[in-house]
Design a protein around this motif. Structure first.
Motif, PDB file in Angstrom:
ATOM      1  N   ASN A   1      12.636   2.488  13.226  1.00  0.00           N
ATOM      2  CA  ASN A   1      12.049   3.399  14.213  1.00  0.00           C
ATOM      3  C   ASN A   1      12.207   2.869  15.630  1.00  0.00           C
ATOM      4  N   GLY A   2      13.064   1.862  15.792  1.00  0.00           N
ATOM      5  CA  GLY A   2      13.315   1.307  17.113  1.00  0.00           C
ATOM      6  C   GLY A   2      12.506   0.064  17.402  1.00  0.00           C
ATOM      7  N   SER A   3      11.327  -0.018  16.822  1.00  0.00           N
ATOM      8  CA  SER A   3      10.496  -1.213  16.994  1.00  0.00           C
ATOM      9  C   SER A   3      10.411  -2.020  15.705  1.00  0.00           C
TER      10      SER A   3
ATOM     11  N   GLU B   1      11.865  13.542  26.483  1.00  0.00           N
ATOM     12  CA  GLU B   1      11.745  12.098  26.650  1.00  0.00           C
ATOM     13  C   GLU B   1      12.710  11.373  25.711  1.00  0.00           C
ATOM     14  N   SER B   2      13.349  10.331  26.217  1.00  0.00           N
ATOM     15  CA  SER B   2      14.271   9.503  25.433  1.00  0.00           C
ATOM     16  C   SER B   2      13.872   8.043  25.605  1.00  0.00           C
ATOM     17  N   LYS B   3      13.628   7.367  24.485  1.00  0.00           N
ATOM     18  CA  LYS B   3      13.200   5.970  24.533  1.00  0.00           C
ATOM     19  C   LYS B   3      13.840   5.200  23.367  1.00  0.00           C
ATOM     20  N   PRO B   4      13.896   3.869  23.467  1.00  0.00           N
ATOM     21  CA  PRO B   4      14.514   3.072  22.399  1.00  0.00           C
ATOM     22  C   PRO B   4      13.759   3.096  21.076  1.00  0.00           C
ATOM     23  N   SER B   5      12.466   3.443  21.095  1.00  0.00           N
ATOM     24  CA  SER B   5      11.696   3.448  19.852  1.00  0.00           C
ATOM     25  C   SER B   5      10.891   4.730  19.734  1.00  0.00           C
ATOM     26  N   TRP B   6      10.520   5.044  18.492  1.00  0.00           N
ATOM     27  CA  TRP B   6       9.709   6.227  18.225  1.00  0.00           C
ATOM     28  C   TRP B   6       8.359   6.134  18.936  1.00  0.00           C
ATOM     29  N   ASP B   7       7.703   4.988  18.850  1.00  0.00           N
ATOM     30  CA  ASP B   7       6.386   4.837  19.460  1.00  0.00           C
ATOM     31  C   ASP B   7       6.442   5.035  20.966  1.00  0.00           C
TER      32      ASP B   7
ATOM     33  N   ILE C   1       0.841  -1.198   0.000  1.00  0.00           N
ATOM     34  CA  ILE C   1       0.000   0.000   0.000  1.00  0.00           C
ATOM     35  C   ILE C   1       0.878   1.250   0.000  1.00  0.00           C
ATOM     36  N   PRO C   2       0.392   2.353  -0.578  1.00  0.00           N
ATOM     37  CA  PRO C   2       1.138   3.614  -0.489  1.00  0.00           C
ATOM     38  C   PRO C   2       1.045   4.150   0.942  1.00  0.00           C
ATOM     39  N   ALA C   3       2.170   4.566   1.490  1.00  0.00           N
ATOM     40  CA  ALA C   3       2.176   5.038   2.877  1.00  0.00           C
ATOM     41  C   ALA C   3       3.453   5.816   3.146  1.00  0.00           C
ATOM     42  N   VAL C   4       3.495   6.448   4.307  1.00  0.00           N
ATOM     43  CA  VAL C   4       4.709   7.135   4.763  1.00  0.00           C
ATOM     44  C   VAL C   4       5.221   6.434   6.008  1.00  0.00           C
ATOM     45  N   VAL C   5       6.528   6.468   6.199  1.00  0.00           N
ATOM     46  CA  VAL C   5       7.166   5.793   7.327  1.00  0.00           C
ATOM     47  C   VAL C   5       8.127   6.759   8.009  1.00  0.00           C
ATOM     48  N   ILE C   6       8.082   6.791   9.333  1.00  0.00           N
ATOM     49  CA  ILE C   6       9.006   7.600  10.125  1.00  0.00           C
ATOM     50  C   ILE C   6      10.135   6.703  10.614  1.00  0.00           C
ATOM     51  N   GLY C   7      11.378   7.181  10.522  1.00  0.00           N
ATOM     52  CA  GLY C   7      12.497   6.390  11.017  1.00  0.00           C
ATOM     53  C   GLY C   7      13.823   7.039  10.701  1.00  0.00           C
ATOM     54  N   VAL C   8      14.892   6.305  10.949  1.00  0.00           N
ATOM     55  CA  VAL C   8      16.235   6.746  10.575  1.00  0.00           C
ATOM     56  C   VAL C   8      16.790   5.724   9.583  1.00  0.00           C
ATOM     57  N   ILE C   9      17.472   6.208   8.571  1.00  0.00           N
ATOM     58  CA  ILE C   9      18.013   5.350   7.512  1.00  0.00           C
ATOM     59  C   ILE C   9      19.464   4.997   7.829  1.00  0.00           C
TER      60      ILE C   9
ATOM     61  N   VAL D   1       4.589   0.431   0.943  1.00  0.00           N
ATOM     62  CA  VAL D   1       4.885  -0.351   2.145  1.00  0.00           C
ATOM     63  C   VAL D   1       4.297  -1.746   1.997  1.00  0.00           C
ATOM     64  N   ARG D   2       5.116  -2.747   2.256  1.00  0.00           N
ATOM     65  CA  ARG D   2       4.648  -4.128   2.222  1.00  0.00           C
ATOM     66  C   ARG D   2       4.169  -4.539   3.608  1.00  0.00           C
ATOM     67  N   LEU D   3       3.022  -5.215   3.646  1.00  0.00           N
ATOM     68  CA  LEU D   3       2.427  -5.664   4.905  1.00  0.00           C
ATOM     69  C   LEU D   3       2.263  -7.178   4.883  1.00  0.00           C
ATOM     70  N   ASP D   4       2.373  -7.788   6.078  1.00  0.00           N
ATOM     71  CA  ASP D   4       2.026  -9.202   6.172  1.00  0.00           C
ATOM     72  C   ASP D   4       0.530  -9.324   6.461  1.00  0.00           C
ATOM     73  N   GLU D   5       0.036 -10.522   6.662  1.00  0.00           N
ATOM     74  CA  GLU D   5      -1.397 -10.744   6.841  1.00  0.00           C
ATOM     75  C   GLU D   5      -1.935 -10.066   8.093  1.00  0.00           C
ATOM     76  N   ASP D   6      -1.080  -9.854   9.092  1.00  0.00           N
ATOM     77  CA  ASP D   6      -1.501  -9.215  10.338  1.00  0.00           C
ATOM     78  C   ASP D   6      -1.338  -7.702  10.305  1.00  0.00           C
ATOM     79  N   GLY D   7      -0.970  -7.153   9.144  1.00  0.00           N
ATOM     80  CA  GLY D   7      -0.857  -5.713   9.012  1.00  0.00           C
ATOM     81  C   GLY D   7       0.476  -5.145   9.468  1.00  0.00           C
ATOM     82  N   ARG D   8       1.455  -6.000   9.775  1.00  0.00           N
ATOM     83  CA  ARG D   8       2.763  -5.508  10.193  1.00  0.00           C
ATOM     84  C   ARG D   8       3.604  -5.155   8.966  1.00  0.00           C
ATOM     85  N   ARG D   9       4.345  -4.072   9.045  1.00  0.00           N
ATOM     86  CA  ARG D   9       5.184  -3.626   7.931  1.00  0.00           C
ATOM     87  C   ARG D   9       6.410  -4.525   7.818  1.00  0.00           C
TER      88      ARG D   9
END
Length: 459
Positions: free
Chosen positions: A187-189, A285-291, A165-173, A220-228
């Motif tokens: 994105n940490g997760s 705030e500082s955390k291991p993942s964006w979420d 699906i067309p989508a946008v993704v937040i993260g570091v490359i 963005v490619r997704l599996d059956e459970d909607g995970r990227r």
């Protein structure tokens, strides 16, 4: 919030409704409401992965609420705004699909392809379980009946391929450490392999990796459970210097804002930590993942809101500036009522709202202890990050809460009585033992405490 009810009734007056049918219909309604609410929250928070179960629980329905009899709902008062919006979307979905409408309306109303497919599947399951019966739904004063759907059209939506699906993704490359000329975005997760479209020059990709947090647009490619699982054909990549939140969402409550709360994103590649800060409010705030970082930002914003807005107390100095800024974000109607209305949240309310509720002193003390412990943890984190002023401020707020709730500061969490800095041996203070005396020296202001010392304490 208006109360909503759901009740299964027989299509014919002389028929009875089996408990299994009524129960399964309510399960289907719950699934539909949760899927709709989850889509709303993920859009509001820019959440990239699975939604925290505590936030999904905001949409849990209660039995026997507004319907008066049979199956009804009475949502948790701590999530009124999002619950109201989700309920309206649910009823609108049943209204339109019950009239045989699908077409462009479905695509426009649910722009997320995966979420749209899940909603279509939820509606099909509800129709299957209602075979021979009718669902009455809606506000208690405006109940209507769910009619027949155009099953073929809804099934077409439910069967659509959403593996890409067309989508946008937040993260570091970053560059793949093993494969040559392969790149990932994390994105940490989620850690996704990323490929670029022809319009992106190869020489630009290393610059994207140096830019820190970025937003990429592609397929963005997704599996059956909607995970990227991957991002392909990336045609755009750009940094985002700020994130605007029009609503603060936590497991306990929702806070709609007149003006957005602005967070500044960042990423520490050496430590693998995401940052989200607001200098005006002292949030960092500082955390291991964006979420995780986004949720922590909202949690602390909620704490500040309870401390400075859900109160009639006036503050001075820096705290007055914080209070004034927070109130500038508040809708006018809510601002006028803030001094008289206590929000009905769960057991994490601020001490300033406790006095307006009839709760026991032990409950007040317990909540106060939780707040104090959290603030002292934050003070140590701020001190380790080199933010001594912020560390002192956290300790000062903790002391204020202790005085309001009549809770003493923890004896094992010491701080300087002169400058309010947390005392961490080797970091902000030194301890020396000499002739039966223990000397503690604050490394920030130089204050010294001396107290008797028994050598047997070493054991």
């Amino acid at each position: 919030m208006r109360q909503y009810g759901f009740k299964v009734v027989p299509a014919e007056d002389d028929a009875a409704v089996p408990v299994a049918v009524a129960g399964q219909a309510m399960v289907d309604i719950q699934k539909l409401l949760t899927d709709i609410g989850t889509m709303l929250v993920k859009v509001e928070l820019r959440v990239q992965g699975d939604l925290d179960p505590r936030l999904k629980a905001k949409f849990d329905l209660k039995i026997g609420g507004s319907s008066g009899s049979g199956i009804g709902s009475d949502p948790d008062k701590g999530s009124e705004d999002l619950m109201e919006e989700s309920m309206k979307m649910l009823c609108s979905t049943l209204d339109f699909l019950g009239k045989g409408v699908v077409g462009d309306w479905f695509d426009d109303y649910f722009p997320d392809p995966y979420g749209r497919r899940e909603v279509a599947r939820d509606v099909l399951a509800l129709c299957d379980h209602l075979d021979g019966f009718v669902l009455e739904y809606g506000p208690a004063d405006a109940q209507r009946r769910f009619g027949r759907i155009d099953r073929e059209k809804v099934a077409a939506v439910a069967d659509r391929d959403v593996s890409r699906i067309p989508a946008v993704v937040i993260g570091v490359i970053y560059r793949d450490p093993v494969k040559v000329n392969h790149w990932h975005i994390s994105n940490g997760s989620d850690d996704l392999e990323i490929t670029f479209a022809d319009n992106i020059a190869k020489n630009d990709i290393p610059e994207f990796a140096k830019a820190g947090p970025v937003i990429v647009s592609g397929s963005v490619r997704l599996d059956e459970d909607g995970r990227r699982t991957a991002v392909t054909d990336v045609s755009g990549c750009y940094t985002f210097p700020m994130v605007k939140f029009q609503r603060i969402i936590t497991p306990q409550r929702d806070i709609p804002l007149l003006n957005p709360a602005i967070g500044t994103p960042g990423y520490d590649a050496d430590k693998g930590l995401w940052h989200l800060s607001c200098e005006l409010l002292g949030i960092d705030e500082s955390k291991p993942s964006w979420d995780e970082c986004v949720l922590a930002f909202h949690d602390y914003f909620e704490f500040l809101w309870e401390t400075y807005c859900d109160t009639e107390e006036t503050f001075e100095g820096e705290e007055a500036e914080v209070q004034e800024y927070l109130r500038s974000l508040m809708p006018v109607a809510r601002l006028r009522a803030s001094a008289h209305v206590s929000y009905r949240t769960s057991a994490v309310e601020s001490p300033s709202t406790m006095s307006r509720r009839r709760i026991s002193h032990s409950e007040v003390a317990r909540i106060g202890e939780q707040r104090i412990s959290r603030l002292l943890d934050l003070s140590v984190e701020a001190l380790r990050a080199g933010r001594a002023d912020r560390a002192r401020r956290y300790v000062d707020i903790a002391r204020r809460i202790g005085m309001k709730t009549r809770v003493g500061m923890p004896k094992d969490r010491r701080y300087c009585k002169r400058c309010l800095a947390p005392l961490v041996p080797g970091l902000s203070c030194t301890i020396r033992l000499n002739n039966g005396t223990r000397s503690v020296t604050c490394g920030l202001c130089g204050k010294v405490w001396r107290m008797p010392y028994d050598g047997r304490e070493r054991t």
